[in-house]
Enzyme design. Structure first.
Site, PDB file in Angstrom:
ATOM      1  N   ARG A  36      -0.536  23.851  25.640  1.00 27.77           N
ATOM      2  CA  ARG A  36      -1.345  22.530  25.077  1.00 27.77           C
ATOM      3  C   ARG A  36      -2.867  23.261  24.957  1.00 27.77           C
ATOM      4  NH1 ARG A  36       0.851  17.097  27.140  1.00 27.77           N
ATOM      5  NH2 ARG A  36       0.697  16.621  24.684  1.00 27.77           N
TER       6      ARG A  36
ATOM      7  N   LYS B 202       7.042   0.957  39.494  1.00 25.24           N
ATOM      8  CA  LYS B 202       7.932   2.047  39.602  1.00 25.24           C
ATOM      9  C   LYS B 202       8.932   1.933  40.772  1.00 25.24           C
ATOM     10  CE  LYS B 202       6.372   6.098  37.338  1.00 25.24           C
ATOM     11  NZ  LYS B 202       6.257   7.606  37.133  1.00 25.24           N
TER      12      LYS B 202
ATOM     13  N   GLU C 173      -4.631  18.789  29.581  1.00 30.36           N
ATOM     14  CA  GLU C 173      -4.748  20.282  29.723  1.00 30.36           C
ATOM     15  C   GLU C 173      -5.626  20.852  29.001  1.00 30.36           C
ATOM     16  OE1 GLU C 173      -0.674  18.628  30.508  1.00 30.36           O
ATOM     17  OE2 GLU C 173      -2.140  18.544  28.698  1.00 30.36           O
TER      18      GLU C 173
END
Length: 622
Positions: free
Chosen positions: A390, A276, A362
């Site tokens: 979710r 990243k 979740e």
């Protein structure tokens, strides 16, 4: 940008000689940095996928071949190469292009994403659709190591592994970082897989375990040790042909590997390693800081922001969580991979033994909290409103049905601005208030948010507090952990004829509208249990009722008021103001609210229009 300006679609890219692709990558990376510095947006993740994006569009015949980008916050290079280079200055702005893939935006955006871990399911559906229709095309899912922690990923892989005649490629973009640091056994597995000593040992297998007569096989073991020795214990057991890991920034490795995989049938799994922030030293050094920056000077980098005059609601929650944890040792803090976004960094530092990051999972987070509650602990689940969607079945079946003591801190309730419809928390009041045993509160300012969190925590059952993204009204915050009377609102302004019943963030603009109309304004506080006594009192003493909420009108808090009036047999004209029955695009939050008529002027105008045109007895001056 001599090369990049010639690329208006991937077919232009595919006409370039391989020798020019590294130079194109440099230009593309520079363009991404320049664009994001002017608009804000996701940066670190996009810098990490430059070479992978080029390689995918170079090897595959897009858009005929489908690419599904998981989450999609790493698709700026993809957007630039697929005809949207000249629109990047509108990124995440009103009427501009989205920060995530959108099918309506481009034929190259094959699947709309923004929530994580959906790509393999979607790509498998596309691959099997192609087989069913007799079409020869490929489906590629690009998924990060953070998103790999979700159960949906393994459901999809388990399903895909039984089809040996499909053109499906899953690319694991392993950068060892999601928004918060990745957690869990899978991350440890990938880290072990990537260690130099482990590879060195694996490559010696052919030399140490094979006798002389089969030394010829040693070379095969040596060449494929990374793919044959370790990953077979997981990925290949799902039925995938595993290749990798390979350097995701090396086009000379990526392109031949993808070309080879393109010619193979059945589920393929390519493990690429990226970094990243690649190519921009400041982002490489601090990929979290540069994950989603606002506007900045690329030459200087992001400067520390001055302390805001007003606290954000997220900060209010973080402080409350630490204060309550110091007060009650039973408190447990839980996050599904959103430590920074939910304001839990200090809590982790102070109460590491009571902090649990469960990864991007979740559903698991909700039931995990339920399990803790059964043992007498008091879990607080910090979760964005849009992400609680979710875990809805778990909320009903595992928490509410058993009336377990779980506190839900719902950040990002209402409109969220630049992230758009995928991240907007517009539906929590509607989907929570229909669940038995639930308490649902909407904070109108920072101090009330703190009080509501205490109220929810002290309630012996499931309770949710919704609060918006960003700063509050500047209200003074009282340090005491004080609860509110359960199910009781308050009249904030006494007026005549019209009663405005406001919920959460709509209290402030409703008060301003009430001043201009001399209307009564109530801060309802509780969506459930609704203050039915206050509703009745206001209905009986006023000629009309107006409800205002930053949430879905359909099934929301206003609907609760109408139901209460109907149950009481009280007939009064009712005007419901809130978010309309459509998905609201990205843009400045204040402007989006004004577009929906939810600023002070819009609320007053809607009341005037409704009651000027209606019964003359209800006419209000304006």
């Amino acid at each position: 940008m001599e090369l990049l300006k010639k690329i208006n679609q991937p077919s232009d890219l595919r006409r370039l000689p391989r020798s020019q692709l590294n130079a194109l990558a440099d230009e593309l990376r520079g363009f991404v940095i320049d664009s994001v510095s002017k608009t804000g947006g996701h940066l670190s993740s996009n810098l990490g996928t430059v070479e992978l994006t080029i390689a995918l569009h170079y090897v595959f015949n897009t858009p005929e071949d489908r690419i599904v980008w998981d989450v999609g916050h790493q698709t700026y290079p993809h957007k630039i190469l697929t005809g949207r280079r000249d629109q990047m200055h509108t990124l995440r702005q009103r009427d501009g292009i989205s920060g995530f893939p959108r099918r309506a935006e481009s034929e190259y955006d094959t699947f709309g994403t923004a929530h994580s871990s959906t790509s393999i399911s979607a790509a498998l559906g596309m691959a099997l659709a192609a087989r069913t229709k007799g079409e020869s095309r490929h489906a590629v899912a690009v998924i990060g190591d953070g998103a790999m922690t979700a159960g949906m990923v393994f459901e999809a892989m388990n399903n895909a592994g039984v089809y040996d005649d499909i053109n499906l490629l899953v690319i694991l973009n392993d950068n060892d970082m999601s928004i918060s640091p990745p957690v869990g056994a899978l991350n440890r597995y990938l880290a072990r897989l990537m260690s130099g000593k482990f590879y060195a040992a694996a490559k010696q297998v052919g030399k140490t375990v094979l006798p002389g007569p089969v030394l010829e096989l040693a070379k095969r073991f040596e060449e494929h040790a990374k793919g044959m020795v370790v990953p077979a214990t997981m990925f290949e057991e799902f039925g995938f042909n595993y290749i990798g890991p390979i350097d995701g920034h090396d086009l000379d490795s990526l392109i031949p590997t993808l070309q080879n995989l393109k010619n193979l049938k059945g589920p393929q799994f390519l493990h690429v390693v990226t970094k990243k922030g690649q190519g921009y030293k400041l982002a490489e050094a601090d990929p979290v800081l540069y994950h989603g920056p606002g506007k900045f000077n690329p030459a200087v980098g992001i400067k520390p922001a001055a302390l805001p005059a007003k606290m954000t609601y997220t900060q209010v929650f973080g402080d409350w969580l630490c204060d309550m944890a110091a007060h009650d040792k039973r408190l447990i803090g839980i996050t599904p991979a959103m430590r920074e976004g939910s304001g839990m960094v200090r809590f982790e530092q102070l109460f590491a033994d009571r902090y649990f990051d469960v990864g991007i999972a979740e559903q698991h987070a909700v039931t995990f909290a339920a399990g803790m509650a059964t043992e007498g602990l008091k879990p607080v689940l910090a979760i964005y409103s849009t992400f609680l969607q979710r875990g809805y079945d778990q909320l009903i079946h595992d928490v509410a049905l058993q009336n377990l003591d779980v506190t839900f801190a719902l950040d990002r309730a209402g409109l969220v601005g630049a992230d758009g419809a995928t991240h907007a928390g517009n539906y929590d009041m509607a989907f929570l208030r229909c669940i038995p045993n639930m308490v649902v509160m909407a904070a109108s300012d920072e101090n009330e948010c703190r009080q509501m969190l205490t109220t929810a925590y002290q309630y012996n059952g499931p309770a949710a507090v919704r609060y918006p993204r960003g700063a509050g009204t500047g209200a003074e915050i009282v340090s005491a952990l004080t609860a509110l009377p359960m199910g009781k609102g308050e009249v904030r302004r006494q007026g005549e004829r019209i009663a405005i019943l406001a919920f959460g963030t709509m209290v402030a603009p409703s008060l301003a509208a009430g001043e201009s109309l001399n209307a009564t304004v109530a801060n309802m506080r509780f969506v459930k249990p609704l203050d039915v006594d206050l509703v009745r009192q206001l209905a009986l003493t006023h000629d009309a009722i107006v409800t205002v909420e930053e949430g879905s009108i359909m099934g929301g808090a206003g609907s609760a008021v109408a139901e209460a009036l109907a149950a009481a047999g009280i007939v009064r004209p009712v005007l419901h103001l809130g978010l309309p029955d459509r998905f609201i695009d990205h843009g400045d939050v204040a402007q989006l609210l004004a577009d929906c008529g939810l600023d002070a002027g819009g609320i007053a105008a809607a009341i005037l229009q409704r009651f000027r045109a209606g019964d003359t007895r209800l006419a209000v001056s304006g």
